[in-house]
Design a protein around this motif. Structure first.
Motif, PDB file in Angstrom:
ATOM      1  N   ALA A   1       0.812  -1.207   0.000  1.00 50.17           N
ATOM      2  CA  ALA A   1       0.000   0.000   0.000  1.00 50.17           C
ATOM      3  C   ALA A   1       0.850   1.263   0.000  1.00 50.17           C
ATOM      4  CB  ALA A   1      -0.916  -0.003   1.215  1.00 50.17           C
ATOM      5  N   ILE A   2       2.108   1.176   0.391  1.00 49.76           N
ATOM      6  CA  ILE A   2       2.986   2.337   0.493  1.00 49.76           C
ATOM      7  C   ILE A   2       3.730   2.597  -0.818  1.00 49.76           C
ATOM      8  CG2 ILE A   2       4.876   3.403   1.790  1.00 49.76           C
ATOM      9  CD1 ILE A   2       2.263   2.797   3.420  1.00 49.76           C
ATOM     10  N   CYS A   3       4.487   1.602  -1.299  1.00 47.71           N
ATOM     11  CA  CYS A   3       5.336   1.810  -2.480  1.00 47.71           C
ATOM     12  C   CYS A   3       4.756   1.200  -3.755  1.00 47.71           C
ATOM     13  CB  CYS A   3       6.734   1.252  -2.225  1.00 47.71           C
ATOM     14  SG  CYS A   3       6.779  -0.533  -2.027  1.00 47.71           S
ATOM     15  N   GLU A   4       3.579   0.571  -3.663  1.00 48.66           N
ATOM     16  CA  GLU A   4       2.906  -0.042  -4.819  1.00 48.66           C
ATOM     17  C   GLU A   4       3.716  -1.163  -5.471  1.00 48.66           C
ATOM     18  OE1 GLU A   4      -0.283   0.662  -5.807  1.00 48.66           O
ATOM     19  OE2 GLU A   4      -0.359   1.952  -4.043  1.00 48.66           O
TER      20      GLU A   4
ATOM     21  N   TRP B   1       7.798 -13.720  -9.205  1.00 49.69           N
ATOM     22  CA  TRP B   1       8.397 -13.332  -7.931  1.00 49.69           C
ATOM     23  C   TRP B   1       7.330 -12.567  -7.181  1.00 49.69           C
ATOM     24  CZ3 TRP B   1      11.361 -13.366 -12.326  1.00 49.69           C
ATOM     25  CH2 TRP B   1      12.590 -14.027 -12.259  1.00 49.69           C
ATOM     26  N   LYS B   2       6.901 -13.107  -6.031  1.00 51.34           N
ATOM     27  CA  LYS B   2       5.877 -12.436  -5.239  1.00 51.34           C
ATOM     28  C   LYS B   2       6.530 -11.568  -4.180  1.00 51.34           C
ATOM     29  CE  LYS B   2       2.087 -15.117  -6.484  1.00 51.34           C
ATOM     30  NZ  LYS B   2       1.204 -16.146  -5.996  1.00 51.34           N
ATOM     31  N   VAL B   3       5.864 -10.471  -3.843  1.00 53.92           N
ATOM     32  CA  VAL B   3       6.361  -9.524  -2.849  1.00 53.92           C
ATOM     33  C   VAL B   3       6.104 -10.076  -1.455  1.00 53.92           C
ATOM     34  CG1 VAL B   3       6.053  -7.191  -1.962  1.00 53.92           C
ATOM     35  CG2 VAL B   3       5.884  -7.626  -4.386  1.00 53.92           C
ATOM     36  N   ASN B   4       7.050  -9.835  -0.541  1.00 51.16           N
ATOM     37  CA  ASN B   4       6.898 -10.243   0.850  1.00 51.16           C
ATOM     38  C   ASN B   4       6.050  -9.186   1.558  1.00 51.16           C
ATOM     39  OD1 ASN B   4       7.179 -11.464   3.290  1.00 51.16           O
ATOM     40  ND2 ASN B   4       9.368 -11.106   3.484  1.00 51.16           N
ATOM     41  N   VAL B   5       4.726  -9.437   1.623  1.00 55.64           N
ATOM     42  CA  VAL B   5       3.768  -8.470   2.144  1.00 55.64           C
ATOM     43  C   VAL B   5       3.211  -8.954   3.477  1.00 55.64           C
ATOM     44  CG1 VAL B   5       1.535  -7.390   1.717  1.00 55.64           C
ATOM     45  CG2 VAL B   5       3.144  -7.638  -0.126  1.00 55.64           C
ATOM     46  N   LYS B   6       3.156  -8.060   4.463  1.00 53.23           N
ATOM     47  CA  LYS B   6       2.585  -8.369   5.775  1.00 53.23           C
ATOM     48  C   LYS B   6       1.385  -7.474   6.018  1.00 53.23           C
ATOM     49  CE  LYS B   6       6.085 -11.036   6.703  1.00 53.23           C
ATOM     50  NZ  LYS B   6       5.958 -12.471   6.598  1.00 53.23           N
ATOM     51  N   SER B   7       0.396  -7.995   6.735  1.00 52.04           N
ATOM     52  CA  SER B   7      -0.760  -7.207   7.135  1.00 52.04           C
ATOM     53  C   SER B   7      -0.439  -6.564   8.476  1.00 52.04           C
ATOM     54  CB  SER B   7      -1.985  -8.118   7.247  1.00 52.04           C
ATOM     55  OG  SER B   7      -3.135  -7.344   7.418  1.00 52.04           O
ATOM     56  N   VAL B   8      -0.414  -5.220   8.513  1.00 51.01           N
ATOM     57  CA  VAL B   8       0.081  -4.478   9.674  1.00 51.01           C
ATOM     58  C   VAL B   8      -0.901  -3.374  10.043  1.00 51.01           C
ATOM     59  CG1 VAL B   8       1.999  -3.071  10.525  1.00 51.01           C
ATOM     60  CG2 VAL B   8       2.444  -4.888   8.913  1.00 51.01           C
TER      61      VAL B   8
ATOM     62  N   VAL C   1      -1.425   0.286  11.012  1.00 53.13           N
ATOM     63  CA  VAL C   1      -0.652   1.490  10.748  1.00 53.13           C
ATOM     64  C   VAL C   1      -1.422   2.708  11.234  1.00 53.13           C
ATOM     65  CG1 VAL C   1       0.372   2.878   8.903  1.00 53.13           C
ATOM     66  CG2 VAL C   1       0.403   0.406   8.732  1.00 53.13           C
ATOM     67  N   LYS C   2      -0.688   3.707  11.744  1.00 57.06           N
ATOM     68  CA  LYS C   2      -1.320   4.963  12.148  1.00 57.06           C
ATOM     69  C   LYS C   2      -1.691   5.765  10.913  1.00 57.06           C
ATOM     70  CE  LYS C   2       0.946   5.552  16.603  1.00 57.06           C
ATOM     71  NZ  LYS C   2       1.880   6.373  17.394  1.00 57.06           N
ATOM     72  N   VAL C   3      -2.997   6.116  10.807  1.00 53.76           N
ATOM     73  CA  VAL C   3      -3.475   6.898   9.675  1.00 53.76           C
ATOM     74  C   VAL C   3      -4.428   7.970  10.180  1.00 53.76           C
ATOM     75  CG1 VAL C   3      -4.698   6.835   7.477  1.00 53.76           C
ATOM     76  CG2 VAL C   3      -3.313   4.883   8.168  1.00 53.76           C
ATOM     77  N   LEU C   4      -4.043   9.234  10.055  1.00 55.61           N
ATOM     78  CA  LEU C   4      -4.891  10.378  10.415  1.00 55.61           C
ATOM     79  C   LEU C   4      -5.567  10.225  11.775  1.00 55.61           C
ATOM     80  CD1 LEU C   4      -6.536  10.978   6.929  1.00 55.61           C
ATOM     81  CD2 LEU C   4      -4.664  12.272   7.949  1.00 55.61           C
ATOM     82  N   GLY C   5      -4.781  10.014  12.797  1.00 49.92           N
ATOM     83  CA  GLY C   5      -5.308   9.935  14.155  1.00 49.92           C
ATOM     84  C   GLY C   5      -5.876   8.592  14.563  1.00 49.92           C
ATOM     85  N   GLY C   6      -6.050   7.673  13.631  1.00 49.29           N
ATOM     86  CA  GLY C   6      -6.587   6.361  13.942  1.00 49.29           C
ATOM     87  C   GLY C   6      -5.645   5.260  13.485  1.00 49.29           C
ATOM     88  N   ALA C   7      -6.106   4.036  13.618  1.00 52.89           N
ATOM     89  CA  ALA C   7      -5.313   2.885  13.186  1.00 52.89           C
ATOM     90  C   ALA C   7      -6.063   2.162  12.078  1.00 52.89           C
ATOM     91  CB  ALA C   7      -5.060   1.948  14.347  1.00 52.89           C
ATOM     92  N   LYS C   8      -5.320   1.705  11.090  1.00 51.88           N
ATOM     93  CA  LYS C   8      -5.914   1.005   9.956  1.00 51.88           C
ATOM     94  C   LYS C   8      -5.044  -0.190   9.614  1.00 51.88           C
ATOM     95  CE  LYS C   8      -7.641   1.954   5.322  1.00 51.88           C
ATOM     96  NZ  LYS C   8      -7.633   2.908   4.208  1.00 51.88           N
ATOM     97  N   LYS C   9      -5.662  -1.314   9.243  1.00 48.73           N
ATOM     98  CA  LYS C   9      -4.917  -2.501   8.849  1.00 48.73           C
ATOM     99  C   LYS C   9      -4.616  -2.419   7.356  1.00 48.73           C
ATOM    100  CE  LYS C   9      -4.741  -7.065  10.749  1.00 48.73           C
ATOM    101  NZ  LYS C   9      -5.461  -8.193  11.316  1.00 48.73           N
ATOM    102  N   VAL C  10      -3.319  -2.463   7.018  1.00 43.70           N
ATOM    103  CA  VAL C  10      -2.871  -2.269   5.639  1.00 43.70           C
ATOM    104  C   VAL C  10      -1.840  -3.333   5.296  1.00 43.70           C
ATOM    105  CG1 VAL C  10      -1.791  -0.618   4.057  1.00 43.70           C
ATOM    106  CG2 VAL C  10      -3.169   0.224   5.930  1.00 43.70           C
TER     107      VAL C  10
ATOM    108  N   VAL D   1       6.576   3.478   7.341  1.00 37.74           N
ATOM    109  CA  VAL D   1       5.269   3.435   8.011  1.00 37.74           C
ATOM    110  C   VAL D   1       5.485   3.412   9.531  1.00 37.74           C
ATOM    111  CG1 VAL D   1       3.979   2.317   6.176  1.00 37.74           C
ATOM    112  CG2 VAL D   1       5.200   0.927   7.806  1.00 37.74           C
ATOM    113  N   GLU D   2       4.507   3.947  10.260  1.00 35.95           N
ATOM    114  CA  GLU D   2       4.564   3.932  11.715  1.00 35.95           C
ATOM    115  C   GLU D   2       3.474   2.989  12.212  1.00 35.95           C
ATOM    116  OE1 GLU D   2       4.415   7.082  15.444  1.00 35.95           O
ATOM    117  OE2 GLU D   2       4.420   7.820  13.380  1.00 35.95           O
TER     118      GLU D   2
END
Length: 61
Positions: free
Chosen positions: A5-8, A28-35, A37-46, A58-59
């Motif tokens: 979601a960050i670097c596409e 070749w698949k990307v090593n992606v984790k579900s994390v 993340v702080k987004v505009l005062g809240g938390a979102k799973k990305v 990301v924070e």
């Protein structure tokens, strides 16, 4: 799909090359984790790739 979601960054395609130089398609698949993340005062799973996590782009919430 596996996409950061960050670097596409996404899946890449290429060839397996044998000793006799025959070529077959591979991915070749990307090593992606579900994390969380702080987004505009809240938390979102990305979905974020591990290189973005390691570099601190990301924070975590």
């Amino acid at each position: 799909m596996a996409r950061c979601a960050i670097c596409e960054k996404g899946t890449h395609f290429g060839n397996n090359v044998s000793h006799s130089h025959k070529k077959t398609r591979r991915t070749w698949k990307v090593n992606v984790k579900s994390v969380k993340v702080k987004v505009l005062g809240g938390a979102k799973k990305v979905k974020v790739c591990t290189s973005c996590l390691k570099s601190g782009r990301v924070e975590r919430a």
